[in-house]
Scaffold this motif. Structure first.
Motif, PDB file in Angstrom:
ATOM      1  N   ASP A  95      30.520  28.560 -57.761  1.00  0.00           N
ATOM      2  CA  ASP A  95      30.752  27.746 -58.956  1.00  0.00           C
ATOM      3  C   ASP A  95      29.456  27.370 -59.675  1.00  0.00           C
ATOM      4  O   ASP A  95      29.432  26.450 -60.498  1.00  0.00           O
ATOM      5  N   GLY A  96      28.350  28.081 -59.349  1.00  0.00           N
ATOM      6  CA  GLY A  96      27.127  27.936 -60.132  1.00  0.00           C
ATOM      7  C   GLY A  96      26.190  26.829 -59.717  1.00  0.00           C
ATOM      8  O   GLY A  96      25.227  26.537 -60.432  1.00  0.00           O
ATOM      9  N   ARG A  97      26.403  26.224 -58.562  1.00  0.00           N
ATOM     10  CA  ARG A  97      25.484  25.184 -58.110  1.00  0.00           C
ATOM     11  C   ARG A  97      24.327  25.802 -57.328  1.00  0.00           C
ATOM     12  O   ARG A  97      24.497  26.777 -56.599  1.00  0.00           O
ATOM     13  N   SER A  98      23.148  25.209 -57.484  1.00  0.00           N
ATOM     14  CA  SER A  98      21.949  25.713 -56.820  1.00  0.00           C
ATOM     15  C   SER A  98      21.769  25.038 -55.457  1.00  0.00           C
ATOM     16  O   SER A  98      22.011  23.838 -55.313  1.00  0.00           O
ATOM     17  N   VAL A  99      21.356  25.834 -54.461  1.00  0.00           N
ATOM     18  CA  VAL A  99      21.083  25.338 -53.116  1.00  0.00           C
ATOM     19  C   VAL A  99      19.643  25.702 -52.771  1.00  0.00           C
ATOM     20  O   VAL A  99      19.234  26.848 -52.944  1.00  0.00           O
ATOM     21  N   THR A 100      18.877  24.721 -52.291  1.00  0.00           N
ATOM     22  CA  THR A 100      17.455  24.950 -52.014  1.00  0.00           C
ATOM     23  C   THR A 100      17.074  24.433 -50.631  1.00  0.00           C
ATOM     24  O   THR A 100      17.486  23.339 -50.231  1.00  0.00           O
ATOM     25  N   VAL A 101      16.284  25.243 -49.916  1.00  0.00           N
ATOM     26  CA  VAL A 101      15.650  24.818 -48.669  1.00  0.00           C
ATOM     27  C   VAL A 101      14.145  24.929 -48.859  1.00  0.00           C
ATOM     28  O   VAL A 101      13.647  25.950 -49.347  1.00  0.00           O
ATOM     29  N   GLU A 102      13.411  23.891 -48.491  1.00  0.00           N
ATOM     30  CA  GLU A 102      11.949  23.869 -48.626  1.00  0.00           C
ATOM     31  C   GLU A 102      11.307  24.194 -47.282  1.00  0.00           C
ATOM     32  O   GLU A 102      11.718  23.681 -46.240  1.00  0.00           O
ATOM     33  N   VAL A 103      10.283  25.055 -47.328  1.00  0.00           N
ATOM     34  CA  VAL A 103       9.540  25.435 -46.127  1.00  0.00           C
ATOM     35  C   VAL A 103       8.057  25.207 -46.383  1.00  0.00           C
ATOM     36  O   VAL A 103       7.475  25.819 -47.284  1.00  0.00           O
ATOM     37  N   ALA A 104       7.450  24.323 -45.600  1.00  0.00           N
ATOM     38  CA  ALA A 104       6.008  24.060 -45.686  1.00  0.00           C
ATOM     39  C   ALA A 104       5.364  24.500 -44.375  1.00  0.00           C
ATOM     40  O   ALA A 104       5.696  23.973 -43.306  1.00  0.00           O
ATOM     41  N   ALA A 105       4.464  25.489 -44.453  1.00  0.00           N
ATOM     42  CA  ALA A 105       3.911  26.111 -43.245  1.00  0.00           C
ATOM     43  C   ALA A 105       2.421  25.835 -43.123  1.00  0.00           C
ATOM     44  O   ALA A 105       1.588  26.689 -43.411  1.00  0.00           O
ATOM     45  N   HIS A 106       2.086  24.632 -42.681  1.00  0.00           N
ATOM     46  CA  HIS A 106       0.678  24.237 -42.568  1.00  0.00           C
ATOM     47  C   HIS A 106       0.230  24.044 -41.121  1.00  0.00           C
ATOM     48  O   HIS A 106      -0.807  23.439 -40.869  1.00  0.00           O
ATOM     49  N   GLY A 107       1.002  24.535 -40.166  1.00  0.00           N
ATOM     50  CA  GLY A 107       0.623  24.420 -38.771  1.00  0.00           C
ATOM     51  C   GLY A 107       1.636  23.615 -37.973  1.00  0.00           C
ATOM     52  O   GLY A 107       2.269  22.684 -38.500  1.00  0.00           O
ATOM     53  N   SER A 108       1.812  23.978 -36.698  1.00  0.00           N
ATOM     54  CA  SER A 108       2.850  23.368 -35.867  1.00  0.00           C
ATOM     55  C   SER A 108       2.768  21.848 -35.818  1.00  0.00           C
ATOM     56  O   SER A 108       3.781  21.147 -35.884  1.00  0.00           O
ATOM     57  N   GLY A 109       1.543  21.321 -35.701  1.00  0.00           N
ATOM     58  CA  GLY A 109       1.393  19.871 -35.598  1.00  0.00           C
ATOM     59  C   GLY A 109       1.952  19.124 -36.788  1.00  0.00           C
ATOM     60  O   GLY A 109       2.465  18.006 -36.646  1.00  0.00           O
ATOM     61  N   THR A 110       1.887  19.736 -37.967  1.00  0.00           N
ATOM     62  CA  THR A 110       2.392  19.057 -39.171  1.00  0.00           C
ATOM     63  C   THR A 110       3.907  18.916 -39.149  1.00  0.00           C
ATOM     64  O   THR A 110       4.456  18.036 -39.805  1.00  0.00           O
ATOM     65  N   GLY A 111       4.586  19.794 -38.390  1.00  0.00           N
ATOM     66  CA  GLY A 111       6.039  19.666 -38.284  1.00  0.00           C
ATOM     67  C   GLY A 111       6.451  18.397 -37.577  1.00  0.00           C
ATOM     68  O   GLY A 111       7.397  17.712 -37.986  1.00  0.00           O
ATOM     69  N   PHE A 112       5.735  18.054 -36.518  1.00  0.00           N
ATOM     70  CA  PHE A 112       6.068  16.842 -35.773  1.00  0.00           C
ATOM     71  C   PHE A 112       5.696  15.590 -36.568  1.00  0.00           C
ATOM     72  O   PHE A 112       6.380  14.566 -36.501  1.00  0.00           O
ATOM     73  N   VAL A 113       4.630  15.699 -37.359  1.00  0.00           N
ATOM     74  CA  VAL A 113       4.297  14.596 -38.267  1.00  0.00           C
ATOM     75  C   VAL A 113       5.418  14.418 -39.281  1.00  0.00           C
ATOM     76  O   VAL A 113       5.821  13.296 -39.608  1.00  0.00           O
ATOM     77  N   GLY A 114       5.972  15.542 -39.777  1.00  0.00           N
ATOM     78  CA  GLY A 114       7.074  15.480 -40.738  1.00  0.00           C
ATOM     79  C   GLY A 114       8.316  14.828 -40.151  1.00  0.00           C
ATOM     80  O   GLY A 114       8.999  14.054 -40.831  1.00  0.00           O
ATOM     81  N   LEU A 115       8.630  15.140 -38.891  1.00  0.00           N
ATOM     82  CA  LEU A 115       9.767  14.480 -38.244  1.00  0.00           C
ATOM     83  C   LEU A 115       9.520  12.984 -38.120  1.00  0.00           C
ATOM     84  O   LEU A 115      10.430  12.167 -38.314  1.00  0.00           O
TER      85      LEU A 115
END
Length: 460
Positions: A95-115
């Motif tokens: 029905d024309g709606r946009s779906v977006t997933v964001e991926v930021a790849a700056h190193g494993s440690g930054t993922g846990f900071v993000g959580l």
């Protein structure tokens, strides 16, 4: 007194309410429509992933694309974000709606900071979560539990050279000495004279953390300050392949035009980073790639991506992306006089499955990957009609002062796997242990001992 909601809190609350409202709207009595995932009314991103460049550069976006296809989205595209090593995966609903997933790849440690700060729904990591990180995230639940720790692929760290470098084999301690700056010239290794140029991933990288743990720390070394550091895996590999005196370390899919070395650790034979040796995690520099989430994750897109990554289709994408899938396969092994007699017999008469069962640190309990591997092995055995008298479990362990004790402990590990599989109806041909035989890693450090404590599965 309740605290006032911050801007971040209000955005999170708005996102959650939007998901809930749309999720309820998507439900049907038949259960068919409920498979469609909700889309927030404010067109905000449905999922935010932060962390490992190894995962985020290619594998993560590819898995998201596969999930989008499963959800029936069209016009799927992967676009560069506003910042280097960030991407957006977008698709359109019917029905024309946009779906977006964001991926930021700056190193494993930054993922846990993000959580921790709420800017990420999933943390991508090319190393296990550290005790300190799990402690800081304890308010979210047990990040080391099976519900939170998702092994989505296997990878091997390749030690790479310029393709014209004649060197073919290094021992782990030599690699450590090279990257510590103690071995400075190729002539010290039997090569042509020339200064060794070092290339390494940056400090946020899980690839670097893994290299530091498996190579540098294992030999009491630190990375030389002369090493050139890279956030991008591709840039590092391409730089080594252009430098006739360069050496670097990289994930398996990023060898590209460079040359990979065979590596030996402890009493093991030199091993190239092959698909089979990484699948069984026998290759000395093999590693696991993870997604981490809250144990009670509420984001339906996060739940769906984790499920999809574990699925056969998700694992096929892992393979297509150049990493090692966890799909179970039977592999022929050539018998060698160096093998124990019982092992030679297996090699001649049976095939080895491409999975090893390993255990939680300091425990006889199967680790999180092994618990999922039980399901994968069962699926293979049922499909191949090998549920009765076709399976041999072979346990191994680290060296002990008493070899008989090492053999007993290795059989007890095999029995632990037997219990899990027997619950589902597997009747075994043999369950045995070979103790400290056939080590795949050194026994003078915890990491090596854990790798040696394993159970192999063979089928007739």
């Amino acid at each position: 007194m309740p605290r006032a909601l911050s801007i971040c809190d209000r955005k999170t609350l708005s996102r959650t309410l939007a998901f809930l409202a749309l999720g309820i709207a998507c439900l049907s009595l038949s259960g068919i429509a409920s498979a469609a995932l909700p889309i927030p009314a404010d067109n905000s991103s449905v999922l935010r992933i932060q962390g490992s460049n190894t995962i985020g550069a290619k594998l993560g976006p590819a898995l998201i694309e596969g999930l989008f296809e499963e959800q029936g989205l069209s016009a799927i595209r992967i676009e560069a974000g506003a910042v280097e090593n960030e991407q957006k995966v977008t698709g359109m609903t019917a029905d024309g709606r946009s779906v977006t997933v964001e991926v930021a790849a700056h190193g494993s440690g930054t993922g846990f900071v993000g959580l921790k700060n709420g800017s990420a729904d999933l943390a991508a990591s090319s190393r296990p979560i550290k005790d300190s990180e799990a402690g800081e995230l304890a308010h979210l639940g047990d990040l080391k539990s099976r519900e939170a720790e998702q092994v989505i692929a296997l990878d091997g760290l390749a030690i790479i050279l310029h393709p014209g470098n004649p060197l073919g084999v290094l021992r782990s301690e030599q690699v450590a000495q090279i990257f510590a700056g103690e071995i400075k010239d190729w002539s010290e290794l039997g090569g042509l004279p020339g200064t060794i140029n070092l290339y390494a991933r940056d400090g946020n990288s899980g690839t670097y953390d893994t290299f530091k743990e498996l190579v540098l720390n294992a030999h009491g070394k630190s990375l030389s300050e002369s090493a050139k550091r890279f956030e991008s895996s591709e840039q590092l590999s391409d730089s080594v392949s252009r430098d006739s005196q360069g050496i670097g370390f990289i994930g398996l899919p990023y060898i590209r035009q460079a040359k990979a070395l065979a590596i030996a650790v402890g009493e093991s034979q030199p091993m190239l980073p092959s698909v089979t040796l990484i699948a069984t995690e026998d290759y000395p520099l093999s590693r696991r790639l993870f997604l981490y989430n809250q144990p009670d994750m509420q984001n339906p897109w996060g739940q769906a991506l984790v499920r999809f990554a574990h699925s056969p289709r998700g694992q096929a994408i892992v393979d297509q992306s150049g990493f090692i899938a966890q799909t179970v396969q039977a592999v022929s092994v050539a018998a060698s006089p160096a093998m124990p007699a019982a092992y030679q017999t297996l090699a001649r008469e049976a095939q080895r499955l491409s999975v090893n069962f390993r255990f939680q640190e300091g425990s006889s309990s199967l680790d999180n990957k092994a618990l999922r591997d039980v399901e994968r092995v069962l699926l293979y055995l049922k499909k191949q009609d090998k549920m009765k008298q076709k399976v041999v479990l072979m346990g191994f362990g680290d060296s002990k002062a008493d070899p008989a004790r090492a053999k007993l402990l290795s059989k007890l590990r095999a029995m632990a796997v037997r219990r899990e599989l027997a619950r589902q109806g597997v009747i075994f041909r043999e369950v045995t242990g070979l103790g400290e035989e056939l080590p795949v890693a050194a026994n003078d450090a915890d990491e090596g001992r854990i790798k040696n404590r394993r159970v192999e599965v063979w089928v007739y």
